[in-house]
Enzyme design. Structure first.
Site, short mmCIF file in Angstrom:
data_model
loop_
_atom_site.label_atom_id
_atom_site.label_comp_id
_atom_site.label_asym_id
_atom_site.label_seq_id
_atom_site.Cartn_x
_atom_site.Cartn_y
_atom_site.Cartn_z
N LEU A 108 0.83 -1.21 0.00
CA LEU A 108 0.00 0.00 0.00
C LEU A 108 0.86 1.26 0.00
O LEU A 108 0.47 2.30 -0.54
CB LEU A 108 -0.94 0.01 1.21
CG LEU A 108 -1.94 -1.16 1.27
CD1 LEU A 108 -2.93 -0.95 2.41
CD2 LEU A 108 -2.65 -1.37 -0.05
N ASP A 149 10.71 3.84 5.41
CA ASP A 149 10.53 2.41 5.63
C ASP A 149 11.81 1.88 6.26
O ASP A 149 12.86 2.52 6.19
CB ASP A 149 10.25 1.68 4.31
CG ASP A 149 9.48 0.37 4.50
OD1 ASP A 149 8.28 0.33 4.17
OD2 ASP A 149 10.08 -0.60 5.02
N ASN A 201 -8.92 -4.94 9.83
CA ASN A 201 -10.13 -5.71 10.17
C ASN A 201 -9.83 -6.79 11.21
O ASN A 201 -10.75 -7.29 11.85
CB ASN A 201 -10.73 -6.32 8.90
CG ASN A 201 -9.89 -7.45 8.33
OD1 ASN A 201 -10.07 -8.61 8.69
ND2 ASN A 201 -8.95 -7.13 7.44
N TYR A 255 -1.03 -9.97 15.71
CA TYR A 255 -1.10 -8.82 14.78
C TYR A 255 -2.34 -7.98 15.04
O TYR A 255 -2.26 -6.75 15.17
CB TYR A 255 -1.08 -9.38 13.34
CG TYR A 255 -1.48 -8.38 12.28
CD1 TYR A 255 -0.65 -7.31 11.95
CD2 TYR A 255 -2.69 -8.52 11.60
CE1 TYR A 255 -1.02 -6.41 10.98
CE2 TYR A 255 -3.06 -7.63 10.62
CZ TYR A 255 -2.23 -6.57 10.32
OH TYR A 255 -2.60 -5.67 9.34
N ARG A 266 -13.50 -14.85 0.62
CA ARG A 266 -13.59 -13.91 1.75
C ARG A 266 -13.37 -12.47 1.27
O ARG A 266 -14.07 -11.54 1.69
CB ARG A 266 -12.56 -14.30 2.82
CG ARG A 266 -12.44 -13.30 3.95
CD ARG A 266 -11.43 -13.75 4.99
NE ARG A 266 -11.11 -12.65 5.88
CZ ARG A 266 -10.18 -11.75 5.63
NH1 ARG A 266 -9.46 -11.80 4.51
NH2 ARG A 266 -9.96 -10.78 6.50
P1 NAI Z 1 3.36 -4.46 3.74
O1 NAI Z 1 3.85 -5.55 4.62
O2 NAI Z 1 3.49 -4.64 2.27
O3 NAI Z 1 4.07 -3.09 4.14
C1 NAI Z 1 4.46 -2.78 5.45
C2 NAI Z 1 5.77 -2.05 5.40
O4 NAI Z 1 6.18 -1.75 6.74
C3 NAI Z 1 6.90 -2.87 4.75
O5 NAI Z 1 7.46 -2.17 3.66
C4 NAI Z 1 7.89 -3.07 5.86
O6 NAI Z 1 9.25 -3.04 5.43
C5 NAI Z 1 7.58 -1.91 6.79
N1 NAI Z 1 8.03 -2.20 8.16
C6 NAI Z 1 7.94 -3.37 8.84
N2 NAI Z 1 8.53 -3.27 10.03
C7 NAI Z 1 9.02 -2.01 10.12
C8 NAI Z 1 9.74 -1.31 11.10
N3 NAI Z 1 10.12 -1.90 12.26
N4 NAI Z 1 10.09 -0.04 10.86
C9 NAI Z 1 9.73 0.58 9.70
N5 NAI Z 1 9.05 -0.04 8.72
C10 NAI Z 1 8.69 -1.32 8.93
O7 NAI Z 1 1.84 -4.19 4.14
P2 NAI Z 1 0.72 -3.43 3.31
O8 NAI Z 1 -0.18 -4.43 2.73
O9 NAI Z 1 1.30 -2.41 2.46
O10 NAI Z 1 -0.09 -2.74 4.50
C11 NAI Z 1 0.22 -1.43 4.93
C12 NAI Z 1 -0.38 -1.22 6.30
O11 NAI Z 1 -1.79 -1.40 6.22
C13 NAI Z 1 0.12 -2.18 7.37
O12 NAI Z 1 0.20 -1.50 8.60
C14 NAI Z 1 -0.96 -3.22 7.43
O13 NAI Z 1 -1.03 -3.81 8.72
C15 NAI Z 1 -2.20 -2.40 7.12
N6 NAI Z 1 -3.25 -3.20 6.51
C16 NAI Z 1 -3.13 -3.64 5.22
C17 NAI Z 1 -4.11 -4.38 4.64
C18 NAI Z 1 -4.06 -4.81 3.22
O14 NAI Z 1 -5.01 -5.47 2.78
N7 NAI Z 1 -3.04 -4.50 2.45
C19 NAI Z 1 -5.30 -4.78 5.42
C20 NAI Z 1 -5.33 -4.27 6.77
C21 NAI Z 1 -4.34 -3.51 7.27
C1 15L Z 2 -4.46 -7.44 6.91
O1 15L Z 2 -4.51 -6.81 7.95
C2 15L Z 2 -3.17 -7.69 6.21
O2 15L Z 2 -2.27 -6.63 6.37
C3 15L Z 2 -3.35 -8.00 4.74
O3 15L Z 2 -2.13 -8.55 4.24
C4 15L Z 2 -4.51 -8.96 4.50
O4 15L Z 2 -4.22 -10.19 5.08
C5 15L Z 2 -5.77 -8.38 5.11
O5 15L Z 2 -5.60 -8.04 6.46
C6 15L Z 2 -6.97 -9.33 5.04
O6 15L Z 2 -7.62 -9.52 6.05
O7 15L Z 2 -7.26 -9.82 3.94
#
Ligand code: NAI
Ligand code: 15L
Length: 281
Positions: free
Chosen positions: A30, A49, A127, A151, A189
């Site tokens: 994202l 990051d 979620n 998480y 889902r």
């Molecule tokens: P992602 O795993 O692709 O990106 C997370 C980023 O955080 C990574 O680039 C990683 O290197 C960085 N990171 C991890 N540990 C770190 C640290 N200690 N210090 C600094 N950076 C760190 O996840 P994504 O899919 O891009 O999600 C972005 C955010 O949205 C996350 O917080 C995730 O929990 C949340 N989220 C995403 C969902 C999705 O469907 N993509 C669903 C629900 C929540």
């Molecule tokens: C999340 O919170 C995760 O960051 C993402 O990778 C997906 O697993 C998403 O939820 C989901 O529920 O599909």
């Protein structure tokens, strides 16, 4: 005669542009999407990051920073108007991995924001804060948290942290309980949980600029046919999704076998997260 009451858009007359936005997690899925889209909303986008993020582009500042490092986070936040906080562990992992990135990391970020006078944070919650509700129920954002994983627990902490910093210091947060935000839904889902990238951008824009949000929780989900989440308590954001998972339904339903009725992945909103782990027993 039917009267339709049109609600004014809360962003009408509001400038959706600021000086500097900090985007954490900019190297992630994202983060890469928002890195392309957030420059419209600020003079400068500061991307960060723990992973390499490449050279700063035009009107960008690029900072490699571990959220677990309090003094590095303090420097990262200096001079910022709005924070979009995506950084951290984004799937179920052992608690020892979740703790520094998501729990201590969020605390460091809020403390730095308080010290530097940042008044608005957009927090990527999930979620999975409510993953142990069933798929046959619709919940709103006042329903008690029921995290489905370490998480999910860390995101529940982040939401509580956001409420505390509002009550104590008046710092406003919009907690986005994102469903599944990917280019397209990947399974049955996600037909219910999918959040398209245009809707994600709309939500983040509203979360950054709608005035007087206090501490708001909103589910990040598109206008899918079946949705498990009621955003009526976040109506003041004016979020009106324009995307839907319907175009993928037929292909997904044809390809993916129906699970047994008592399969937890089918029963609970959190899907596979409710059965992941424990680790290392
Ligand atoms: P992602 O795993 O692709 O990106 C997370 C980023 O955080 C990574 O680039 C990683 O290197 C960085 N990171 C991890 N540990 C770190 C640290 N200690 N210090 C600094 N950076 C760190 O996840 P994504 O899919 O891009 O999600 C972005 C955010 O949205 C996350 O917080 C995730 O929990 C949340 N989220 C995403 C969902 C999705 O469907 N993509 C669903 C629900 C929540
Ligand atoms: C999340 O919170 C995760 O960051 C993402 O990778 C997906 O697993 C998403 O939820 C989901 O529920 O599909």
């Amino acid at each position: 005669m039917t009267l339709t009451l049109e609600h004014a858009d809360p962003l009408d007359g509001i400038r959706t542009h600021c000086g500097r936005i900090l985007l954490t997690g900019a190297a992630g899925g994202l983060g890469r999407v928002l890195r392309e889209r957030l420059p419209h909303y600020a003079d400068v986008l500061r991307v960060s990051d723990i992973a390499p993020i490449g050279e700063a582009r035009a009107n960008e500042e690029a900072v490699v920073c571990n959220l677990a490092d309090a003094s590095a986070v303090d420097a990262l936040v200096r001079g910022v108007d709005v924070i979009v906080h995506l950084g951290g562990v984004s799937v179920e992992r052992p608690f020892e991995e979740v703790l520094p990135a998501n729990i201590q990391g969020a605390y460091h970020l809020y403390e730095a924001a308080r010290r530097h006078g940042v008044h608005r944070i957009v927090f990527a919650s999930s979620n999975h804060v409510t993953g142990f509700y069933r798929q046959d129920e619709v919940i709103d954002t006042l329903a008690p948290q029921r995290p489905d994983s370490y998480y999910g627990l860390s995101k529940a902490f982040g939401e509580q942290l956001a409420q505390f910093y509002f009550d104590r210091y008046g710092m406003e947060t919009v907690c986005l309980r994102i469903g599944s935000s990917f280019p397209e839904p990947k399974d049955r889902r996600m037909l219910a949980t999918w959040l398209g990238y245009d809707d994600l951008e709309q939500l983040v824009r509203r979360a950054m600029f709608v005035p007087n949000v206090k501490c708001t929780i909103v589910y990040g989900v598109s206008a899918n046919r079946d949705v498990w989440w009621d955003n009526s308590h976040a109506a003041h954001l004016g979020y009106a999704p324009t995307q839907t998972s319907e175009p993928w339904r037929e292909r997904i339903e044809r390809a993916e076998p129906t699970r047994a009725e008592d399969d937890p992945v089918r029963v609970y909103q959190g899907g596979a997260f409710v059965t992941t782990g424990p680790f290392g027993d």
